[in-house]
Design a protein around this motif. Structure first.
Motif, PDB file in Angstrom:
ATOM      1  N   CYS A  63      44.631  37.816  40.512  1.00  0.00           N
ATOM      2  CA  CYS A  63      43.207  37.939  40.179  1.00  0.00           C
ATOM      3  C   CYS A  63      42.680  39.316  40.556  1.00  0.00           C
ATOM      4  O   CYS A  63      41.920  39.935  39.797  1.00  0.00           O
ATOM      5  N   ILE A  64      43.076  39.809  41.713  1.00  0.00           N
ATOM      6  CA  ILE A  64      42.642  41.126  42.159  1.00  0.00           C
ATOM      7  C   ILE A  64      43.128  42.193  41.187  1.00  0.00           C
ATOM      8  O   ILE A  64      42.391  43.123  40.837  1.00  0.00           O
ATOM      9  N   ARG A  65      44.357  42.056  40.721  1.00  0.00           N
ATOM     10  CA  ARG A  65      44.892  43.050  39.786  1.00  0.00           C
ATOM     11  C   ARG A  65      44.272  42.925  38.393  1.00  0.00           C
ATOM     12  O   ARG A  65      43.926  43.933  37.761  1.00  0.00           O
ATOM     13  N   MET A  66      44.128  41.705  37.895  1.00  0.00           N
ATOM     14  CA  MET A  66      43.660  41.525  36.523  1.00  0.00           C
ATOM     15  C   MET A  66      42.196  41.904  36.333  1.00  0.00           C
ATOM     16  O   MET A  66      41.808  42.372  35.257  1.00  0.00           O
ATOM     17  N   ILE A  67      41.364  41.706  37.360  1.00  0.00           N
ATOM     18  CA  ILE A  67      39.942  42.013  37.170  1.00  0.00           C
ATOM     19  C   ILE A  67      39.739  43.507  36.941  1.00  0.00           C
ATOM     20  O   ILE A  67      38.789  43.920  36.271  1.00  0.00           O
ATOM     21  N   ARG A  68      40.650  44.341  37.456  1.00  0.00           N
ATOM     22  CA  ARG A  68      40.554  45.779  37.177  1.00  0.00           C
ATOM     23  C   ARG A  68      40.652  46.056  35.680  1.00  0.00           C
ATOM     24  O   ARG A  68      39.965  46.933  35.151  1.00  0.00           O
ATOM     25  N   GLU A  69      41.519  45.320  34.992  1.00  0.00           N
ATOM     26  CA  GLU A  69      41.692  45.545  33.557  1.00  0.00           C
ATOM     27  C   GLU A  69      40.409  45.257  32.784  1.00  0.00           C
ATOM     28  O   GLU A  69      40.103  45.934  31.789  1.00  0.00           O
ATOM     29  N   VAL A  70      39.655  44.268  33.217  1.00  0.00           N
ATOM     30  CA  VAL A  70      38.460  43.848  32.481  1.00  0.00           C
ATOM     31  C   VAL A  70      37.417  44.956  32.442  1.00  0.00           C
ATOM     32  O   VAL A  70      36.696  45.108  31.450  1.00  0.00           O
ATOM     33  N   VAL A  71      37.323  45.748  33.518  1.00  0.00           N
ATOM     34  CA  VAL A  71      36.325  46.825  33.558  1.00  0.00           C
ATOM     35  C   VAL A  71      36.976  48.204  33.460  1.00  0.00           C
ATOM     36  O   VAL A  71      36.325  49.220  33.741  1.00  0.00           O
ATOM     37  N   ALA A  72      38.242  48.247  33.074  1.00  0.00           N
ATOM     38  CA  ALA A  72      38.936  49.505  32.772  1.00  0.00           C
ATOM     39  C   ALA A  72      38.946  50.471  33.955  1.00  0.00           C
ATOM     40  O   ALA A  72      38.450  51.593  33.881  1.00  0.00           O
ATOM     41  N   THR A  73      39.516  50.016  35.058  1.00  0.00           N
ATOM     42  CA  THR A  73      39.694  50.895  36.206  1.00  0.00           C
ATOM     43  C   THR A  73      41.128  50.789  36.703  1.00  0.00           C
ATOM     44  O   THR A  73      41.722  49.701  36.699  1.00  0.00           O
ATOM     45  N   ALA A  74      41.663  51.916  37.133  1.00  0.00           N
ATOM     46  CA  ALA A  74      43.043  51.942  37.631  1.00  0.00           C
ATOM     47  C   ALA A  74      43.121  51.675  39.124  1.00  0.00           C
ATOM     48  O   ALA A  74      44.090  51.074  39.603  1.00  0.00           O
ATOM     49  N   ASP A  75      42.084  52.099  39.862  1.00  0.00           N
ATOM     50  CA  ASP A  75      42.239  52.068  41.316  1.00  0.00           C
ATOM     51  C   ASP A  75      41.015  51.604  42.082  1.00  0.00           C
ATOM     52  O   ASP A  75      40.960  51.733  43.309  1.00  0.00           O
ATOM     53  N   ALA A  76      39.998  51.074  41.406  1.00  0.00           N
ATOM     54  CA  ALA A  76      38.850  50.547  42.151  1.00  0.00           C
ATOM     55  C   ALA A  76      39.287  49.372  43.030  1.00  0.00           C
ATOM     56  O   ALA A  76      40.241  48.656  42.704  1.00  0.00           O
TER      57      ALA A  76
END
Length: 440
Positions: free
Chosen positions: A99-112
Motif C-alpha cells: 500500500c505504501i508503494r502503490m499510493i505513490r503511483e496514484v499521485v505520480a511521485t517517485a520518492d515522497a
C-alpha cells in the motif's frame, strides 16, 4: 430498506491458515526487527471457505452517489471481510508495504514519504499543521469553500499565523492574486483544497504550484486532495507539490477510515529541521515515520494499531487502480467523460451548476442549484425512492440552495454497472415529479 452490507460474514466460512505467533519485543520501541520476510511468506492471507471471491456479490442496495463515501467494488468489500489478523504478522506486513508503494503511483511521485494512518481525511490537516508549521509561522490558505475554512481553522489551532485569499462563491483563487500575496509576505506554506467537496470547485493545482515555486521557492505547497485523488490528475513530482493529503473513501474506492498523506523529500527535510517540538502526539511524524519505513522495508513496528481489515481493502483497491485496466490515465479520462455527461444532462433539465465557469468544475462531482420553487425535501427523497442517494448542500451560507452528485471510482470506470445512466434517469424523473407536485 435495502441493506448496503455484504452477505452475512458467517456465510463466508472464514478460517485462518498458516498464521504465525509473534511475540512483542520487550523494548519500548517494539521494533519487531526479527520479522524479516522470505518470499514464501509474502502472499497475503485470503478468506477461504464455501464462498469464494468469484461468487461474492454485494447485497442489492441503493446507489450511493454522494461525493464520498462512494460505491466500492465487490473485491474491495470482500477484502474488508478478511479474517482478524495480527498487525505484526508476516502475512500482513507485505500488504501494508505494498500500500505504501502503490499510493505513490496514484499521485505520480517517485520518492515522497507516505503516511497511512487510521483516521479521517481531516487528520491530514493535523499532520500538516503539527509537523511542517511551527507556532508563529506564516501560512497562506487559498479558500474556495467550507474545507478551506476548516483547513485554516486547523492551522490556527496549532499556532500558525494564517492569511486567507477567499475566492468568490463558485470560483477558485486567481493565480494573479496568489502571486501578489507571495510577493508581499514570506510564507512557510501555501495550502489549498484541490476540489472543495462543499462546492464542487476545482482549483488549478498545476498553476498554483508553478506560481509558488517561481515566486517563493522555499515555500511548501500542501494540496488537500480528499475529493480529488484518483479522480483528478495529480503529478506530485512534476508539478512540485510538497504534500498531498487525502482519505480512503472517495476516488480511492475504499471504505472510510484511512488518512493518507504523502510528503515530498523537501517537506521531510523541513520537518527534520524544525526547531520546536511537534505539536501533536497521534499525528506526529516522529511516531509514524519509523512505522512506515519498517513496513515498507518488510518488517513490523508499533506505535498504534493500524486498521488491518481496512488496509486489506485499500490494498485491493490500489491493486485495481495501479495494476489493472483501465490505467490511471484512462481513469482520469473516464472521470472527465462521466462528469461531462452528468453536467450536460443537468443543463438540459434546466439545472444550473454552482461553479461559475467550467474551468472551476470538478470531474469527480457535480454541484447543482435547485430550480426556483424547489428545495431539498422536494427532490432528494424522490431520488432515494428511485434508489439513488445524492448529497444536500454543505457550504454554510448557501447549503439550502443546491445539492451534490458524486461520480467517482467504480461508478465511472465500470460502464456495465450503468450507474451514470441510472443517476441521469432518476434525476430526470424525480425533477419532473417534484415540479408537477409544486406546479413549478
Amino acid at each position: 430498506m435495502l441493506s448496503r452490507c455484504p452477505r452475512p460474514l458467517a456465510a463466508l466460512a472464514l478460517a485462518l491458515d498458516g498464521t504465525r505467533a509473534v511475540s512483542a519485543s520487550s523494548s519500548s520501541s517494539l521494533s519487531f526487527a526479527s520479522l524479516r520476510l522470505s518470499s514464501a511468506l509474502s502472499r497475503p492471507l485470503r478468506p477461504r471457505g464455501s464462498l469464494a471471491m468469484s461468487t461474492f456479490k454485494q447485497e442489492p442496495h441503493k446507489l450511493l452517489v454522494i461525493p464520498g463515501p462512494i460505491e466500492v467494488t465487490d473485491e474491495v468489500l470482500y477484502a474488508n471481510a478478511h479474517p482478524s489478523m495480527s498487525h505484526v504478522s508476516s502475512e500482513f506486513i507485505p500488504v501494508f508495504g505494498d500500500c505504501i508503494r502503490m499510493i505513490r503511483e496514484v499521485v505520480a511521485t517517485a520518492d515522497a514519504q507516505p503516511f497511512i494512518i487510521s483516521g479521517s481525511g481531516t487528520l491530514g490537516w493535523d499532520q500538516v499543521s503539527a509537523n511542517l508549521v511551527e507556532p508563529g509561522e506564516n501560512v497562506l490558505v487559498l479558500n474556495s469553500g467550507y474545507f478551506g475554512d476548516s483547513f485554516a481553522d486547523c492551522l490556527r489551532t496549532y499556532g500558525a499565523v494564517v492569511d486567507e485569499l477567499r475566492a468568490p462563491f463558485g470560483t477558485a483563487v486567481e493565480l494573479s492574486s496568489l502571486e501578489v500575496a507571495l510577493k508581499s509576505k514570506k510564507y512557510k506554506l501555501v495550502a489549498f483544497t484541490h476540489v472543495d467537496t462543499s462546492t464542487g470547485v476545482l482549483s488549478d493545482a498545476k498553476g498554483i504550484a508553478s506560481v509558488v515555486n517561481s515566486v517563493s521557492p522555499d515555500t511548501l505547497i500542501a494540496l488537500d486532495g480528499v475529493c480529488s485523488v484518483a479522480s483528478e490528475e495529480i503529478q506530485m513530482d512534476a508539478w512540485g507539490i510538497d504534500v498531498v493529503l487525502t482519505a480512503s473513501q472517495k476516488g480511492l474506492g475504499t471504505p472510510p477510515g484511512l488518512s493518507i498523506l504523502l510528503a515530498s523529500q523537501k517537506a521531510m527535510k523541513v520537518f527534520e529541521g524544525r526547531k520546536s517540538p511537534v505539536t501533536s502526539y497521534y499525528a506526529s511524524w516522529k511516531k509514524w515515520l519509523p512505522i512506515m519505513r519498517a513496513y515498507e522495508s518488510g518488517t513490523a513496528a508499533y506505535f498504534a494499531t493500524p486498521p488491518v481489515n481496512l488496509i486489506y481493502a485499500f490494498h485491493a483497491s490500489l491493486t485495481q487502480l495501479t495494476k489493472r485496466a483501465p490505467s490511471l490515465s484512462e481513469r482520469f479520462r473516464l472521470h472527465r467523460e462521466a462528469s461531462a455527461r452528468v453536467k450536460k444532462a443537468a443543463e438540459e433539465l434546466g439545472l444550473r451548476q454552482l461553479p461559475l465557469d467550467p474551468k472551476y468544475a470538478a470531474n469527480g462531482m457535480t454541484a447543482l442549484y435547485f430550480p426556483d420553487g424547489l428545495v431539498a425535501s422536494d427532490l432528494l427523497p424522490r431520488l432515494v425512492k428511485r434508489d439513488v442517494v445524492v448529497a444536500a448542500g454543505l457550504h454554510k451560507d448557501n447549503k439550502e440552495k443546491y445539492f451534490r452528485i458524486g461520480h467517482m471510482g467504480v461508478s465511472v470506470v465500470d460502464p456495465q454497472r450503468g450507474d451514470i445512466d441510472k443517476v441521469i434517469a432518476a434525476l430526470k424523473e424525480s425533477l419532473a415529479e417534484a415540479k408537477a407536485s409544486k406546479n413549478v
